[in-house]
Motif scaffolding. Structure first.
Motif, PDB file in Angstrom:
ATOM      1  N   ILE A  23      -3.605  11.057   5.224  1.00 33.23           N
ATOM      2  CA  ILE A  23      -2.839  10.005   5.907  1.00 33.23           C
ATOM      3  C   ILE A  23      -2.518  10.462   7.338  1.00 33.23           C
ATOM      4  CG2 ILE A  23      -0.634   8.750   5.961  1.00 33.23           C
ATOM      5  CD1 ILE A  23      -0.675   8.906   2.831  1.00 33.23           C
ATOM      6  N   GLY A  24      -2.079  11.712   7.466  1.00 33.47           N
ATOM      7  CA  GLY A  24      -1.777  12.249   8.802  1.00 33.47           C
ATOM      8  C   GLY A  24      -3.002  12.248   9.696  1.00 33.47           C
ATOM      9  N   LEU A  25      -4.140  12.659   9.148  1.00 33.69           N
ATOM     10  CA  LEU A  25      -5.382  12.700   9.937  1.00 33.69           C
ATOM     11  C   LEU A  25      -5.814  11.298  10.364  1.00 33.69           C
ATOM     12  CD1 LEU A  25      -7.533  15.327   7.987  1.00 33.69           C
ATOM     13  CD2 LEU A  25      -6.768  15.500  10.377  1.00 33.69           C
ATOM     14  N   ALA A  26      -5.687  10.348   9.426  1.00 32.13           N
ATOM     15  CA  ALA A  26      -6.104   8.971   9.748  1.00 32.13           C
ATOM     16  C   ALA A  26      -5.243   8.423  10.885  1.00 32.13           C
ATOM     17  CB  ALA A  26      -6.007   8.089   8.504  1.00 32.13           C
ATOM     18  N   ARG A  27      -3.944   8.702  10.835  1.00 29.81           N
ATOM     19  CA  ARG A  27      -3.058   8.238  11.932  1.00 29.81           C
ATOM     20  C   ARG A  27      -3.470   8.886  13.246  1.00 29.81           C
ATOM     21  NH1 ARG A  27       2.029   8.777   8.383  1.00 29.81           N
ATOM     22  NH2 ARG A  27       2.128   6.712   7.453  1.00 29.81           N
ATOM     23  N   SER A  83      -8.731   3.511   9.733  1.00 28.46           N
ATOM     24  CA  SER A  83      -8.180   2.963   8.487  1.00 28.46           C
ATOM     25  C   SER A  83      -8.517   3.868   7.313  1.00 28.46           C
ATOM     26  CB  SER A  83      -8.736   1.561   8.234  1.00 28.46           C
ATOM     27  OG  SER A  83      -8.253   0.682   9.208  1.00 28.46           O
ATOM     28  N   LEU A  84      -7.603   3.891   6.347  1.00 28.14           N
ATOM     29  CA  LEU A  84      -7.780   4.711   5.140  1.00 28.14           C
ATOM     30  C   LEU A  84      -7.250   3.886   3.978  1.00 28.14           C
ATOM     31  CD1 LEU A  84      -8.406   7.585   3.980  1.00 28.14           C
ATOM     32  CD2 LEU A  84      -6.020   8.183   4.491  1.00 28.14           C
ATOM     33  N   PHE A  85      -8.064   3.799   2.907  1.00 34.56           N
ATOM     34  CA  PHE A  85      -7.710   2.908   1.794  1.00 34.56           C
ATOM     35  C   PHE A  85      -7.834   3.656   0.471  1.00 34.56           C
ATOM     36  CE2 PHE A  85      -9.139  -1.287  -0.493  1.00 34.56           C
ATOM     37  CZ  PHE A  85      -7.914  -1.370  -1.124  1.00 34.56           C
ATOM     38  N   ALA A  86      -6.696   3.857  -0.199  1.00 32.78           N
ATOM     39  CA  ALA A  86      -6.705   4.402  -1.569  1.00 32.78           C
ATOM     40  C   ALA A  86      -6.886   3.223  -2.510  1.00 32.78           C
ATOM     41  CB  ALA A  86      -5.392   5.107  -1.867  1.00 32.78           C
ATOM     42  N   THR A  87      -8.091   3.038  -3.019  1.00 34.71           N
ATOM     43  CA  THR A  87      -8.352   1.877  -3.883  1.00 34.71           C
ATOM     44  C   THR A  87      -7.851   2.152  -5.300  1.00 34.71           C
ATOM     45  OG1 THR A  87     -10.540   2.650  -4.580  1.00 34.71           O
ATOM     46  CG2 THR A  87     -10.447   1.340  -2.561  1.00 34.71           C
ATOM     47  N   TRP A  88      -7.347   1.104  -5.919  1.00 30.03           N
ATOM     48  CA  TRP A  88      -6.974   1.149  -7.352  1.00 30.03           C
ATOM     49  C   TRP A  88      -7.644  -0.056  -7.977  1.00 30.03           C
ATOM     50  CZ3 TRP A  88      -5.008   5.605  -8.624  1.00 30.03           C
ATOM     51  CH2 TRP A  88      -4.220   6.320  -7.705  1.00 30.03           C
ATOM     52  N   HIS A  89      -8.878   0.116  -8.458  1.00 31.54           N
ATOM     53  CA  HIS A  89      -9.661  -1.072  -8.858  1.00 31.54           C
ATOM     54  C   HIS A  89      -8.989  -1.866  -9.964  1.00 31.54           C
ATOM     55  CE1 HIS A  89     -11.381   0.549 -12.637  1.00 31.54           C
ATOM     56  NE2 HIS A  89     -11.324   1.703 -12.033  1.00 31.54           N
ATOM     57  N   SER A  90      -8.275  -1.183 -10.879  1.00 34.71           N
ATOM     58  CA  SER A  90      -7.677  -1.923 -12.001  1.00 34.71           C
ATOM     59  C   SER A  90      -6.585  -2.879 -11.546  1.00 34.71           C
ATOM     60  CB  SER A  90      -7.123  -0.955 -13.043  1.00 34.71           C
ATOM     61  OG  SER A  90      -8.182  -0.276 -13.669  1.00 34.71           O
ATOM     62  N   ARG A  91      -5.975  -2.608 -10.396  1.00 34.45           N
ATOM     63  CA  ARG A  91      -4.958  -3.541  -9.882  1.00 34.45           C
ATOM     64  C   ARG A  91      -5.577  -4.881  -9.500  1.00 34.45           C
ATOM     65  NH1 ARG A  91      -0.978   0.081  -5.956  1.00 34.45           N
ATOM     66  NH2 ARG A  91       0.217   1.025  -7.667  1.00 34.45           N
ATOM     67  N   SER A 113      -7.741  -4.909  11.047  1.00 34.33           N
ATOM     68  CA  SER A 113      -6.367  -4.847  11.580  1.00 34.33           C
ATOM     69  C   SER A 113      -5.922  -3.407  11.846  1.00 34.33           C
ATOM     70  CB  SER A 113      -5.413  -5.524  10.597  1.00 34.33           C
ATOM     71  OG  SER A 113      -5.552  -4.922   9.319  1.00 34.33           O
ATOM     72  N   GLY A 114      -6.814  -2.432  11.611  1.00 39.23           N
ATOM     73  CA  GLY A 114      -6.512  -1.030  11.908  1.00 39.23           C
ATOM     74  C   GLY A 114      -5.400  -0.440  11.043  1.00 39.23           C
ATOM     75  N   ARG A 115      -5.321  -0.884   9.789  1.00 38.07           N
ATOM     76  CA  ARG A 115      -4.210  -0.410   8.938  1.00 38.07           C
ATOM     77  C   ARG A 115      -4.647   0.647   7.927  1.00 38.07           C
ATOM     78  NH1 ARG A 115      -2.293  -4.735   5.741  1.00 38.07           N
ATOM     79  NH2 ARG A 115      -4.168  -5.853   6.326  1.00 38.07           N
TER      80      ARG A 115
END
Ligand code: NAP
Length: 309
Positions: free
Chosen positions: A100-104, A109-117, A279-281
């Motif tokens: 997260i720190g590196l991405a900032r 953008s960095l996305f922790a996917t949770w496919h079951s959600r 959106s660069g999030r």
């Protein structure tokens, strides 16, 4: 947008490749894998080679097992590319915070996917539970590891999570549908004598209003495979079954889709990744992983018979 897929194994081929192929947002432009390839897509055997050779690829989706994922993610972020992470987002929480720190720092953008959600019944379950008083919630996640994870030795190595590899999917759903936070209060982990990770687990959770919340995970399930969450409330009983694909309330079908097939989950993840990049999030919810880490910290280990595939 051009995207590269890294770690061409079961989930990459079963879900990521078809989801990208049918998406209006993405073009699969490269793969990185030591052995795996995708027909018609240029393949590379190392991250560095791909990142050097393909400046047109701005987004990388990592389908590796959890342990090698951190180095791949770090290299990718430092090369200024956006990163999508399969679940769990890393082998440890600290790794994920570092990412997260590196991405900032690098503005990606960095996305922790949770496919079951993204399973079909999850959003409706969340909406229904929002104003109910929970009395009891029971997670039953029991599958046959030999059938669903053939040859995946990494699951039994440190960082591989064992039965929490599927179990974290249940925790990702529960932490989405419950309006209140839960945390692990006790756990028993059954660890085969020849493995580093559990093959079964029983977990009790603390719920702020005193509801009884438990999870039962088993990797040696024969016969019917069970991925069910049952929530008993003051106004009725909700059951999410087949990994979240089907939903009943007081025995009435609210939603009935194909049996557990992950249908729709990965297209929704890739649509969300497109929105994050535009959106660069950053979207890195680590709550399910925190519960697993707590179970490993607090859980009582019980040695059980060696696991032989
Ligand atoms: P897999 O079939 O073992 O594939 C992972 C791929 O990563 C391998 O084919 C391998 O390809 C590459 N790899 C690179 N370094 C590796 C290493 N040190 N050890 C093992 N493989 C390495 O695993 P998977 O089932 O696709 O799971 C990958 C991730 O997706 C896991 O985090 C898992 O939780 C998640 N996931 C899996 C499923 C499922 O149904 N299987 C569902 C949802 C999510 P090369 O040898 O070609 O490099």
């Amino acid at each position: 947008m051009k995207i590269a897929l890294v770690g061409i194994g079961k989930i990459a081929l079963d879900q990521h490749v078809p989801a990208i192929a049918t998406s209006p947002d993405w073009e699969l432009a490269a793969t990185v894998s030591r052995k795996g390839t995708v027909d018609g897509v240029p393949s590379f055997d190392s991250m560095d080679h791909m990142l050097d050779a393909r400046s047109d690829v701005r987004v990388v989706s990592l389908c590796l097992p959890p342990v090698p994922r951190f180095e791949a993610a770090k290299t990718t972020i430092e090369a200024g590319r956006h990163v999508m992470l399969e679940k769990p987002p890393g082998a440890t929480l600290s790794e994920c915070h570092t990412l997260i720190g590196l991405a900032r720092q690098h503005g990606v953008s960095l996305f922790a996917t949770w496919h079951s959600r993204e399973a079909a019944g999850v959003a409706d379950a969340q909406a229904w539970l929002a104003d109910k008083t929970l009395r009891k919630l029971t997670i039953t996640w029991k599958e046959d590891v030999r059938r669903w994870h053939p040859g995946q030795d990494w699951i039994w190595q440190p960082g591989g999570m064992g039965v929490f590899d599927p179990g974290i999917n249940a925790l990702s759903i529960v932490t989405k549908i419950l309006p209140d936070p839960i945390h692990v209060s006790s756990a028993v982990l059954e660890v085969p004598e020849n493995c580093q990770t559990p093959i079964a687990a029983e977990i009790d959770f603390h719920h702020p209003a005193g509801a009884e919340v438990t999870a039962s995970f088993d990797f040696l399930q024969q016969g019917e495979q069970i991925w069910t969450i049952k929530a008993e409330t003051d106004e009725g009983v909700l059951i999410l079954s087949d990994g979240g694909a089907n939903l009943t309330i007081d025995g009435k079908d609210m939603l009935r889709s194909d049996a557990f097939s992950l249908t729709g989950e990965y297209p929704r993840l890739y649509a969300q990744m497109a929105r994050l990049v535009e959106s660069g999030r950053i979207d890195m919810d680590l709550t399910p992983m925190r519960l697993v880490a707590d179970a490993f910290t607090l859980g009582r280990r019980m040695p059980v018979a060696p696991f032989v595939e």
